[in-house]
Motif scaffolding. Sequence first.
Motif, PDB file in Angstrom:
ATOM      1  N   GLU A  55      49.908  29.390  45.596  1.00 51.91           N
ATOM      2  CA  GLU A  55      50.263  30.789  45.420  1.00 51.91           C
ATOM      3  C   GLU A  55      49.361  31.412  44.357  1.00 51.91           C
TER       4      GLU A  55
ATOM      5  N   LEU B 129      43.212  36.847  49.653  1.00 51.16           N
ATOM      6  CA  LEU B 129      44.243  35.887  49.258  1.00 51.16           C
ATOM      7  C   LEU B 129      44.699  34.905  50.327  1.00 51.16           C
TER       8      LEU B 129
ATOM      9  N   PHE C 164      48.419  35.245  42.500  1.00 50.90           N
ATOM     10  CA  PHE C 164      48.858  36.610  42.248  1.00 50.90           C
ATOM     11  C   PHE C 164      47.692  37.389  41.668  1.00 50.90           C
TER      12      PHE C 164
ATOM     13  N   THR D  81      47.633  31.731  39.024  1.00 53.88           N
ATOM     14  CA  THR D  81      47.608  30.760  40.117  1.00 53.88           C
ATOM     15  C   THR D  81      48.755  29.793  39.875  1.00 53.88           C
TER      16      THR D  81
ATOM     17  N   HIS E 128      50.013  39.069  46.380  1.00 55.34           N
ATOM     18  CA  HIS E 128      50.060  37.616  46.237  1.00 55.34           C
ATOM     19  C   HIS E 128      50.263  37.005  47.605  1.00 55.34           C
TER      20      HIS E 128
ATOM     21  N   ASP F  28      60.206  37.895  43.972  1.00 58.04           N
ATOM     22  CA  ASP F  28      59.071  38.812  44.152  1.00 58.04           C
ATOM     23  C   ASP F  28      59.491  40.239  43.816  1.00 58.04           C
TER      24      ASP F  28
END
Length: 158
Positions: free
Chosen positions: A58, A52, A60, A79, A108, A121
Amino acid sequence: MHSSSLSNYRQSSPTELREVLETAASMLAAKYARHGSFTNPEVSKQYLQMKLAHYDKEVFGAMLLDNQNRLITFEVLFTGTIDAASIYPREVVKVALAANAAAVIFGHNHPSGVPEPSQSDRRITTRLSDALALIDIRVLDHIVVGESCVSFAERGWL
């Protein structure tokens, strides 16, 4: 030195870097698929960092694990933008069931490089854990990847 001799040096492109990191992550996954399980946060952090860290948005994803915590597959689930990704528990449940996963480790990235988890989060991790618990799938960890990694399990949040 001639400028032509400098042109002989090739610079790595982002695509080449991504390919190298994907290969390294695949090798690590293959090692643990045969010889062990993803029960150690350090190994999980190494794997997710390779998967990642190179994204500029970002992303996940989930490591879908069998009942011995061996990797079945890694899936990029969502995404987003440079600072957020929308996560839908329903879609996570569908992917986990399709893989016949017994456990998951979420990961992530934070493209800023700062791995400190946000309140958002933490909230989505709780929602996902609650949704997956209903179908007997354990959430072992959620790892945020930046220049370093933060493990929710190591912080006692799971």
